[in-house]
Write an enzyme that holds these catalytic residues in place. Structure first.
Site, PDB file in Angstrom:
ATOM      1  N   ASP A 117      -5.927  24.731 -18.537  1.00 28.88           N
ATOM      2  CA  ASP A 117      -5.284  23.640 -19.261  1.00 28.88           C
ATOM      3  C   ASP A 117      -6.289  22.658 -19.840  1.00 28.88           C
ATOM      4  O   ASP A 117      -5.996  21.918 -20.776  1.00 28.88           O
ATOM      5  CB  ASP A 117      -4.291  22.908 -18.350  1.00 28.88           C
ATOM      6  N   HIS A 118      -7.498  22.654 -19.292  1.00 25.61           N
ATOM      7  CA  HIS A 118      -8.583  21.785 -19.750  1.00 25.61           C
ATOM      8  C   HIS A 118      -9.830  22.125 -18.944  1.00 25.61           C
ATOM      9  O   HIS A 118      -9.762  22.875 -17.966  1.00 25.61           O
ATOM     10  CB  HIS A 118      -8.235  20.299 -19.574  1.00 25.61           C
ATOM     11  N   ASP A 126      -6.279  25.445 -13.330  1.00 32.05           N
ATOM     12  CA  ASP A 126      -6.369  24.036 -13.679  1.00 32.05           C
ATOM     13  C   ASP A 126      -7.821  23.551 -13.596  1.00 32.05           C
ATOM     14  O   ASP A 126      -8.477  23.706 -12.576  1.00 32.05           O
ATOM     15  CB  ASP A 126      -5.487  23.233 -12.709  1.00 32.05           C
ATOM     16  N   HIS A 145     -11.963  17.201  -9.216  1.00 26.68           N
ATOM     17  CA  HIS A 145     -11.894  15.738  -9.255  1.00 26.68           C
ATOM     18  C   HIS A 145     -12.603  15.116  -8.062  1.00 26.68           C
ATOM     19  O   HIS A 145     -13.206  14.044  -8.179  1.00 26.68           O
ATOM     20  CB  HIS A 145     -10.439  15.278  -9.276  1.00 26.68           C
ATOM     21  N   THR A 195      -3.414  17.956 -18.023  1.00 23.07           N
ATOM     22  CA  THR A 195      -2.626  19.070 -17.493  1.00 23.07           C
ATOM     23  C   THR A 195      -1.301  19.292 -18.214  1.00 23.07           C
ATOM     24  O   THR A 195      -0.985  20.411 -18.626  1.00 23.07           O
ATOM     25  CB  THR A 195      -2.372  18.849 -15.993  1.00 23.07           C
ATOM     26  N   LYS A 245       1.630  21.693  -8.745  1.00 21.79           N
ATOM     27  CA  LYS A 245       2.064  20.546  -9.544  1.00 21.79           C
ATOM     28  C   LYS A 245       3.411  20.849 -10.211  1.00 21.79           C
ATOM     29  O   LYS A 245       3.578  21.916 -10.813  1.00 21.79           O
ATOM     30  CB  LYS A 245       1.037  20.232 -10.630  1.00 21.79           C
ATOM     31  N   ASP A 246       4.314  19.886 -10.151  1.00 23.04           N
ATOM     32  CA  ASP A 246       5.620  20.093 -10.782  1.00 23.04           C
ATOM     33  C   ASP A 246       5.475  20.392 -12.277  1.00 23.04           C
ATOM     34  O   ASP A 246       6.085  21.328 -12.799  1.00 23.04           O
ATOM     35  CB  ASP A 246       6.534  18.880 -10.560  1.00 23.04           C
ATOM     36  N   ARG A 247       4.658  19.612 -12.993  1.00 22.23           N
ATOM     37  CA  ARG A 247       4.519  19.803 -14.439  1.00 22.23           C
ATOM     38  C   ARG A 247       3.913  21.156 -14.797  1.00 22.23           C
ATOM     39  O   ARG A 247       4.194  21.708 -15.859  1.00 22.23           O
ATOM     40  CB  ARG A 247       3.683  18.674 -15.043  1.00 22.23           C
TER      41      ARG A 247
END
Length: 515
Positions: A316-317, A3, A273, A44, A126-128
């Protein structure tokens, strides 16, 4: 998936990587050096769904981590599902499923191809990041909760397997954090060490300055979930993945079917972040992740067998430089007016005599109050045109594009393609905002980093392959994140996902780049 991993992290810290982590992927596997995201925003949920569906938000329906269902004006979380219950937890954190994902995943297609004999699992903090890759037919998806446990939902299971319960009961987090977080090597040898304490980084809760070391006492006071904001979160995730492989016999399926384990490492995003791109903490994290990957690859070699598994690593990014840092070093950039939404609504009220016509700028899009438009029988095309003309005069906005007119807009083709790929009329705004490079929403006091833009800092990601079916080499050809799923389908000789728009990547006849 890592991530928030920028492509250049492969080389920024290359000299300090060991031989069996990132360097093994580069020197033994295949690297697609120019892999790009072709959607907006670069966040994400969309990144994970696009990698595994080979599709784009306009088809998958996942248009953000959160998105607004336009006709209802209701904000929706990408994996929320109130029809299910948490397993191993209480409350909303367990009420999750892939039901909002409209397209199939490569993991779904593997299930279908083997008549559900394959085992498919997703694992991430993370759930997603666990749910969306695992798809609709997964045997399980596990994510991390605030109490420090791995949980799931009743969409998959009615009870946690005994091995997951045992893993949770062992409270391993204490062991990972017992020595605090110090640098792996002497701090003065890091490329990002000068200065470590600077105004562009955000301090962890309980500390006054964004510097290492962080003591075990401070980490403990923050509770077990703080591991997510340390490099040890990646270690913890991979250790849970190892346990899943052993206990679920992944890769040793009794039915002799191919299994699929989708892992996402989320701590890289939390630390990015917090501290930003140019941070000693981020450098230390990637050096530690390199060691974690080395350990994980060695485990796979022993448990499954070298050359008997196929592995890909991507992101993802990416992430942008901290804006104040960039501007202070004489780079161009800035922030949008924090009152822009309020001021624009005031202008709309003065012109159309209706208040609060815009409900949100979620995902850098203009979301209109459609109920109000219908009730008042307002001229929506005229309102859209007014908004576009107003926003075009706003500092920091390069383009404001009415989605009904995007095909004839003057936006450069690569950006226009991303806008079209991302528009789902049921859950996207009617006007897309494209900012000038290094412009953001927020304020000049922001620390750390962010992401969401089309620009290379957010959209250029790593893509590395290794193992069965993968030759050694690398390519500078431009490929898309959406090309990963059809490439896996081609390798496995199964159908690509049903919303796929990507193309299989060719691994042959590529010039090998010497590192």
């Amino acid at each position: 998936m890592v991530d928030q991993m920028r492509w250049d992290y492969l080389y920024r810290f290359y000299d300090r990587y060991k031989e069996n982590g990132f360097k093994r992927l580069l020197n033994e596997g295949f690297s697609n050096e120019n892999t790009y995201i072709n959607h907006l925003p670069t966040v994400t949920a969309i990144g994970h769904s696009c990698v595994y569906t080979g599709s784009v938000p306009s088809i998958t329906g996942i248009t953000g981590n959160d998105f607004i269902k336009e006709q209802e004006g209701r904000k929706t979380y990408c994996t929320e599902d109130t029809t299910v219950n948490g397993i191993g937890t209480l409350g909303k954190e367990g009420q999750m499923s892939p039901r909002n994902l409209l397209a199939s995943t490569i993991t779904d297609e593997l299930k279908l191809a083997t008549n559900f004999r394959s085992k498919v699992m997703g694992i991430a903090f993370k759930d997603r990041s666990s749910i969306l890759p695992a798809g609709h037919f997964a045997d399980a998806a596990y994510w991390f909760n605030d109490a420090g446990n791995w949980i799931t939902s009743s969409y998959y299971q009615q009870d946690l397997p005994s091995w997951v319960k045992q893993f949770n009961q062992e409270k391993r987090i204490n062991a990972y954090l017992k020595d605090g977080w110090n640098t792996l090597y002497p701090a003065n040898t890091y490329t990002q060490s000068s200065p470590d304490d600077n105004p562009y980084e955000g301090p962890m809760s309980g500390t006054k300055h964004p510097i290492l070391p962080i003591t075990a006492e401070i980490l403990e006071k923050n509770g077990p979930h703080i591991i997510y904001s340390t490099p040890f979160g990646n270690t913890f995730t991979l250790d849970f993945a190892k346990e899943a492989i052993k206990r679920e016999k992944l890769g040793n399926n009794p039915a002799r079917a191919t299994d699929f384990l989708a892992i996402s490492l989320s701590s890289t995003d939390a630390i990015g972040h917090q501290y930003g791109v140019n941070a000693l903490e981020v450098e230390d994290m990637y050096l530690r992740l390199d060691q974690d990957l080395s350990s994980f690859f060695q485990f796979l070699d022993q448990e499954i067998g070298a050359g008997k598994y196929t592995l890909f690593l991507t992101a993802d990014h990416g992430a942008s430089h901290n804006n104040p840092f960039y501007i202070d070093h004489k780079g161009s950039g800035g922030y949008l007016d924090a009152n822009l939404l309020k001021e624009l609504n005031q202008q709309l009220k003065a012109t159309f005599n209706v208040d609060q016509l815009i409900i949100s700028f979620e995902n850098d899009q203009v979301h209109l109050n459609h109920r109000l438009l219908t009730q008042r029988q307002l001229n929506e095309p005229a309102i859209r045109d007014f908004i576009v003309q107003y926003l075009r005069k706003t500092p920091g906005i390069a383009f404001a594009v009415d989605m009904d007119k995007v095909g004839s807009s003057s936006v450069p083709l690569p950006i226009r393609e991303r806008i079209i790929n991302s528009y789902n009329y049921k859950c996207s705004g009617v006007i897309q905002l494209i900012f000038d490079p290094q412009w953001k929403t927020g304020s000049s006091h922001q620390t750390g980093t962010g992401h969401s833009a089309w620009n290379p800092y957010d959209a250029h990601i790593p893509l590395l392959w290794m193992g069965w079916g993968i030759p050694h080499g690398s390519s500078n050809d431009v490929v898309s994140m959406c090309d990963i799923a059809p490439t896996l389908a081609a390798l496995l000789h199964i159908q690509e996902p049903n919303g796929n728009v990507g193309k299989p990547i060719r691994f042959i006849d590529r010039q090998v780049i010497q590192h």
